[in-house]
Write a protein that holds these residues in place. Structure first.
Motif, PDB file in Angstrom:
ATOM      1  N   GLY A  79     -26.359  11.430  11.267  1.00 41.47           N
ATOM      2  CA  GLY A  79     -26.165  12.812  12.058  1.00 41.47           C
ATOM      3  C   GLY A  79     -26.547  13.265  13.164  1.00 41.47           C
ATOM      4  O   GLY A  79     -25.376  14.232  13.942  1.00 41.47           O
ATOM      5  N   VAL A  80     -26.894  12.708  13.942  1.00 41.96           N
ATOM      6  CA  VAL A  80     -27.314  13.281  15.419  1.00 41.96           C
ATOM      7  C   VAL A  80     -26.121  12.660  16.609  1.00 41.96           C
ATOM      8  O   VAL A  80     -26.154  13.300  16.973  1.00 41.96           O
ATOM      9  N   GLY A  81     -25.378  11.297  16.196  1.00 45.16           N
ATOM     10  CA  GLY A  81     -25.146  11.027  16.672  1.00 45.16           C
ATOM     11  C   GLY A  81     -23.790  11.946  16.446  1.00 45.16           C
ATOM     12  O   GLY A  81     -22.908  12.232  17.772  1.00 45.16           O
ATOM     13  N   LEU A  82     -23.452  11.931  15.733  1.00 47.22           N
ATOM     14  CA  LEU A  82     -21.490  12.704  15.623  1.00 47.22           C
ATOM     15  C   LEU A  82     -22.334  13.961  15.406  1.00 47.22           C
ATOM     16  O   LEU A  82     -21.002  14.404  16.474  1.00 47.22           O
ATOM     17  N   GLY A  83     -23.100  14.317  15.393  1.00 45.31           N
ATOM     18  CA  GLY A  83     -23.006  15.942  15.342  1.00 45.31           C
ATOM     19  C   GLY A  83     -23.213  16.112  17.231  1.00 45.31           C
ATOM     20  O   GLY A  83     -22.475  17.320  17.460  1.00 45.31           O
ATOM     21  N   THR A  84     -23.523  15.100  18.081  1.00 44.22           N
ATOM     22  CA  THR A  84     -23.824  15.812  18.993  1.00 44.22           C
ATOM     23  C   THR A  84     -22.373  15.576  19.908  1.00 44.22           C
ATOM     24  O   THR A  84     -22.188  16.270  20.684  1.00 44.22           O
ATOM     25  N   ALA A  85     -21.665  14.744  19.241  1.00 46.10           N
ATOM     26  CA  ALA A  85     -20.175  14.680  20.260  1.00 46.10           C
ATOM     27  C   ALA A  85     -19.282  15.714  19.668  1.00 46.10           C
ATOM     28  O   ALA A  85     -18.418  16.683  20.072  1.00 46.10           O
ATOM     29  N   ILE A  86     -19.274  16.204  17.793  1.00 42.98           N
ATOM     30  CA  ILE A  86     -19.036  17.339  17.738  1.00 42.98           C
ATOM     31  C   ILE A  86     -19.041  18.849  18.686  1.00 42.98           C
ATOM     32  O   ILE A  86     -19.084  19.354  18.939  1.00 42.98           O
ATOM     33  N   GLY A  87     -20.790  18.836  18.799  1.00 39.81           N
ATOM     34  CA  GLY A  87     -21.301  19.509  19.090  1.00 39.81           C
ATOM     35  C   GLY A  87     -20.420  20.238  20.356  1.00 39.81           C
ATOM     36  O   GLY A  87     -20.576  21.262  20.918  1.00 39.81           O
ATOM     37  N   LEU A  88     -20.806  19.067  21.509  1.00 46.18           N
ATOM     38  CA  LEU A  88     -20.191  18.635  23.330  1.00 46.18           C
ATOM     39  C   LEU A  88     -18.552  19.519  22.815  1.00 46.18           C
ATOM     40  O   LEU A  88     -18.109  19.448  23.987  1.00 46.18           O
ATOM     41  N   SER A  89     -18.024  18.630  21.944  1.00 45.23           N
ATOM     42  CA  SER A  89     -16.441  18.904  21.807  1.00 45.23           C
ATOM     43  C   SER A  89     -15.529  19.779  21.103  1.00 45.23           C
ATOM     44  O   SER A  89     -15.698  19.548  20.161  1.00 45.23           O
ATOM     45  N   SER A  90     -15.411  20.968  21.814  1.00 43.59           N
ATOM     46  CA  SER A  90     -14.477  21.894  20.748  1.00 43.59           C
ATOM     47  C   SER A  90     -13.698  20.837  19.780  1.00 43.59           C
ATOM     48  O   SER A  90     -13.000  21.857  19.074  1.00 43.59           O
ATOM     49  N   ARG A  91     -12.873  20.313  21.245  1.00 46.94           N
ATOM     50  CA  ARG A  91     -11.519  19.657  20.392  1.00 46.94           C
ATOM     51  C   ARG A  91     -11.444  18.784  19.572  1.00 46.94           C
ATOM     52  O   ARG A  91     -11.036  18.924  18.645  1.00 46.94           O
ATOM     53  N   LEU A  92     -12.933  17.970  18.667  1.00 45.45           N
ATOM     54  CA  LEU A  92     -13.221  16.908  17.711  1.00 45.45           C
ATOM     55  C   LEU A  92     -13.567  18.365  16.582  1.00 45.45           C
ATOM     56  O   LEU A  92     -13.610  17.789  15.755  1.00 45.45           O
ATOM     57  N   ARG A  93     -14.764  19.257  17.346  1.00 48.99           N
ATOM     58  CA  ARG A  93     -15.162  20.238  16.678  1.00 48.99           C
ATOM     59  C   ARG A  93     -13.688  20.105  15.629  1.00 48.99           C
ATOM     60  O   ARG A  93     -13.602  20.862  14.281  1.00 48.99           O
ATOM     61  N   ALA A  94     -12.318  21.327  16.139  1.00 43.76           N
ATOM     62  CA  ALA A  94     -11.723  21.388  15.506  1.00 43.76           C
ATOM     63  C   ALA A  94     -11.190  20.056  14.688  1.00 43.76           C
ATOM     64  O   ALA A  94     -10.286  20.705  13.378  1.00 43.76           O
ATOM     65  N   PHE A  95     -10.588  19.257  15.164  1.00 45.84           N
ATOM     66  CA  PHE A  95     -10.383  18.254  14.664  1.00 45.84           C
ATOM     67  C   PHE A  95     -10.450  17.591  13.272  1.00 45.84           C
ATOM     68  O   PHE A  95     -10.584  17.883  12.154  1.00 45.84           O
ATOM     69  N   LEU A  96     -12.205  17.844  13.273  1.00 45.80           N
ATOM     70  CA  LEU A  96     -12.979  16.978  12.275  1.00 45.80           C
ATOM     71  C   LEU A  96     -13.429  18.427  10.872  1.00 45.80           C
ATOM     72  O   LEU A  96     -13.982  17.524   9.697  1.00 45.80           O
ATOM     73  N   GLU A  97     -13.497  19.834  11.959  1.00 44.40           N
ATOM     74  CA  GLU A  97     -13.685  20.444  10.287  1.00 44.40           C
ATOM     75  C   GLU A  97     -13.614  21.009   9.308  1.00 44.40           C
ATOM     76  O   GLU A  97     -14.342  20.323   7.867  1.00 44.40           O
ATOM     77  N   PRO A  98     -12.123  20.673   8.688  1.00 43.78           N
ATOM     78  CA  PRO A  98     -11.701  20.686   7.943  1.00 43.78           C
ATOM     79  C   PRO A  98     -12.119  19.547   6.602  1.00 43.78           C
ATOM     80  O   PRO A  98     -12.594  19.328   5.172  1.00 43.78           O
ATOM     81  N   VAL A  99     -12.548  18.358   7.131  1.00 46.13           N
ATOM     82  CA  VAL A  99     -12.432  16.858   6.594  1.00 46.13           C
ATOM     83  C   VAL A  99     -13.615  17.223   6.132  1.00 46.13           C
ATOM     84  O   VAL A  99     -14.616  16.724   5.714  1.00 46.13           O
TER      85      VAL A  99
END
Lengths: 267, 279
Positions: free
Chosen positions: B95-115
Motif C-alpha cells: 500500500g505505501v510503496g504503490l501508493g507513493t509511486a501513484i501519488g508522485l506520478s500523475s501519469r501512473l495515476r491516470a493509468f491505474l485508476e480504473p483498475v
C-alpha cells in the motif's frame, strides 16, 4: 552575477492564456542588494520562481554566474513568505538548518559549526532542539533565514519574507537581513510590496508595472551603507525616494506602461 | 475515505487530551464505565434467560480459562495472529510503496485508476472461494486474503497523503537541491504519514475481519475456525468465549497501534495544537 534577459512568462490554461510577465531584462552584480517592488499581482512571485529555477520561463533566459538556469541552481538559497510551510515540521530547528548541509556532503563537525553559528546569528542559539511549530512566526522565519545563511549561498532570493509578521518583528528582521548581507558578502534579491522596506534594504529598487509585467524604472538608492531604522528612514533622500517610488507604483496600478504601444493594447 | 482523516484525527487527539487532564481515578472511570455497564446488563439478562443459545455470562466466563488457556492459545490464537500480522505487513508494504509511486506520478495515476477502482469495489470475502481454488486452503491463501482487503485504505490514503505534501515545502526541498532519496524519505513519506496512519488504522480493523472470515471458510486451526467449530458442535458457552476473545484481541491491537502512532505523529498533533492556540 545574475542576468535576466527578455524574460517572459505566459500561463497557459484551457480558459485562455494569461501573460504574467511580458519582458524583463536586468542584471544584479555580485554583492548587491536589489529590491523588487510592484503593485499586487505584478508577477513578483512568478519572477522569483523563474529566477530560482522552480518555474520555466516561456521565453528569455536567466543566467547565474555564467550558467543558464533550467532548474534550481547550486549556490542559491530561497526564503519564502510562508515560513510555517517552508520548515519541515517533523525536524527540529537544528535539523532543519542541517538538512541541506548534509545533502551538500559536509562533514559532521563542519555542519555542527555552521548550524550553531547561523542560529546564533539570527538570535536563536538557544532553541536548536525545538520544533518550528513551537516558535512564533517571526522566530520561524529566522530559522528559515538561518538555514539559508548556513547553506552559504552566493545569491539569496527572498519572496516577501516579512509580509506575514508583525511590524516590530519586521523591523528587527530587516536589520538582521542587512547585517547578514554585509557579513556574508552575498548577492540579495528581495521581493516586497512594501515601498519603505525596499528603500531601507536596497541599493537598487526595480519598480515593476502591473501585469503583464515590464520594468517601470530601475531606481538607485543613494543612501549610506550603514543604515538604521530611525536615521535612515528620516533621511531626506529616503523621503524623496519614497515619494518617487510611491508615485510610480500608483501609476503602475492605473495601468501606466513605459512603452506607448503596450499602453494602447492594454486599454 | 480521505475526508475521515481531517475529521477524526484532531477530534481523537483533543478527546485524549481532555482525558489526560483528569486525575487517574476519574480517567479510569471514564474509560471503563460503559464496558462495566454493558457487562452488568449482559450478566443480569443472561442469568435469567433460559435459552440454550444465550447462556449465562457466569457460565461463559467459567469456561473461558479451560477453553483457551489449555492449549488453544498456542494452537489457534497464535497462528491467527501470525497470519494477521503477515497479511497486514504485506498490505502496508504494498500500500505505501504503490501508493507513493501513484501519488508522485500523475501519469501512473491516470493509468491505474480504473483498475484500482474496480478491485476496490469487490468485497474481499467474496474472493475467498476463488482464491481457495488457486491458492488452496493453506496459510498463504489466508495471508493473501487479509492483505488483499487491508491494502486499499492504506493505498488510497497514501496516494492522497503524497499528493497533499505542501507545495512550499516541495519548493524548499527543490531549491536546496535535496536528492531524490532524501526527498522521498524526509519530505514525501514524512509528509504523508498522517494520512498513511489513518489508512493503516482503517486497514487494521479490515484485517481482523478478514482473518476471521478466511478461517471460517476452510482451515484446520485459528480463532475463526474454532468459533465455527464450537457453533457447529453446539458448544454455546465456548462459542461466546471465542467472540469475547476476538473483541479483546481487537482492543489490544488498537492500543498497540496508538502506542506506535504517538511518537510517529507527535509533530502532527503538536502542530495542530499550536494552530489552535493561535501561536
Amino acid at each position: 552575477m545574475l542576468e535576466v534577459r527578455g524574460l517572459r512568462k505566459v500561463y497557459r490554461s484551457a480558459s485562455g492564456d494569461t501573460e504574467a510577465i511580458r519582458d524583463l531584462t536586468f542584471d544584479a552584480t555580485a554583492g548587491e542588494i536589489v529590491c523588487i517592488v510592484g503593485p499586487s499581482g505584478a508577477g513578483k512571485t512568478t519572477l522569483l520562481r523563474c529566477i530560482s529555477g522552480l518555474l520555466a520561463p516561456t521565453s528569455g533566459t536567466v543566467t547565474l554566474e555564467g550558467h543558464d538556469v533550467s532548474g534550481p541552481p547550486g549556490g542559491m538559497a530561497v526564503v519564502f513568505q510562508e515560513y510555517a510551510r517552508s520548515l519541515f515540521p517533523w525536524l527540529t530547528v537544528a535539523q532543519n538548518v542541517e538538512l541541506p548541509l548534509k545533502e551538500k556532503g559536509l562533514k559532521k563537525s563542519d555542519r555542527a559549526r555552521l548550524v550553531q553559528d547561523s542560529l546564533e546569528a539570527v538570535g536563536l542559539g538557544d532553541v536548536p532542539d525545538s520544533y518550528p511549530w513551537q516558535l512564533s512566526g517571526g522566530m520561524q522565519q529566522r530559522v528559515a533565514i538561518a538555514r539559508a545563511a548556513a547553506y552559504e549561498p552566493h545569491i539569496l532570493l527572498m519572496d516577501e519574507p516579512f509580509a506575514a509578521v508583525d511590524a516590530q518583528t519586521r523591523a528587527d528582521l530587516e536589520d538582521l537581513v542587512r547585517d547578514l548581507w554585509q557579513r556574508l558578502g552575498i548577492t540579495l534579491l528581495f521581493v516586497t510590496h512594501d515601498i519603505d522596506e525596499s528603500i531601507y534594504l536596497g541599493q537598487r529598487v526595480l519598480v515593476l508595472s502591473a501585469r503583464p509585467t515590464v520594468i517601470l524604472e530601475d531606481v538607485a538608492v543613494d543612501l549610506p551603507d550603514e543604515r538604521d531604522q530611525l536615521t535612515t528612514r528620516n533621511d531626506p533622500e529616503f523621503g524623496r525616494l519614497r515619494t518617487h517610488i510611491y508615485d510610480l507604483v500608483q501609476r503602475a496600478k492605473q495601468g501606466y506602461r513605459p512603452d506607448e504601444e503596450a499602453a494602447e493594447s492594454a486599454v | 475515505m480521505t475526508t475521515t482523516q481531517p475529521a477524526t484525527a484532531p477530534a481523537r487527539a483533543s478527546g485524549l487530551a481532555a482525558l489526560r487532564r483528569l486525575p487517574v481515578w476519574r480517567r479510569l472511570l471514564t474509560l471503563l464505565a460503559l464496558p462495566l455497564i454493558l457487562v452488568v446488563i449482559w450478566w443480569v439478562t443472561s442469568d435469567r434467560a433460559d435459552s440454550f443459545f444465550y447462556p449465562p455470562l457466569r457460565d461463559i466466563l467459567a469456561t473461558f480459562g479451560p477453553t483457551w488457556f489449555e492449549g488453544r492459545l498456542t494452537a489457534d490464537v497464535v497462528p491467527s495472529l501470525g497470519r494477521l500480522l503477515a497479511g497486514y505487513a504485506l498490505a502496508m508494504v504494498i500500500g505505501v510503496g504503490l501508493g507513493t509511486a501513484i501519488g508522485l506520478s500523475s501519469r501512473l495515476r491516470a493509468f491505474l485508476e480504473p483498475v484500482l477502482e474496480f478491485f476496490r469495489a469487490i468485497p474481499p470475502p467474496v474472493m475467498v472461494p476463488i482464491l481457495m481454488l488457486f491458492l488452496g486452503i493453506g496459510t498463504g491463501m489466508k495471508i493473501f486474503v487479509i492483505a488483499a482487503g487491508a491494502v486499499w485504505p492504506i493505498l488510497l490514503n497514501t496516494v492522497e497523503g503524497v499528493r497533499g505534501v505542501d507545495e512550499v515545502l516541495r519548493d524548499t526541498a527543490r531549491t536546496y537541491r535535496l536528492g531524490r532519496l532524501t526527498q522521498l524519505r524526509t519530505l514525501v513519506l514524512r509528509g504523508a504519514t498522517p494520512q498513511i496512519v489513518t489508512g493503516a488504522r482503517q486497514a487494521l480493523s479490515i484485517a481482523i475481519i478478514l482473518m476471521v472470515i478466511s478461517e471460517m471458510f476452510a482451515a484446520h486451526n485459528g480463532l475463526g475456525f474454532t468459533i465455527v467449530q464450537f457453533q457447529r458442535s453446539f458448544a454455546m458457552p465456548e462459542m461466546w468465549t471465542g467472540i469475547i476473545l476476538l473483541g479483546l484481541v481487537g482492543v489490544v491491537l488498537s492500543v498497540l497501534f496508538r502506542i506506535i502512532e504517538r511518537p510517529v505523529l507527535f509533530w502532527y498533533h503538536g502542530q495542530r495544537q499550536s494552530h489552535r492556540g493561535g501561536n
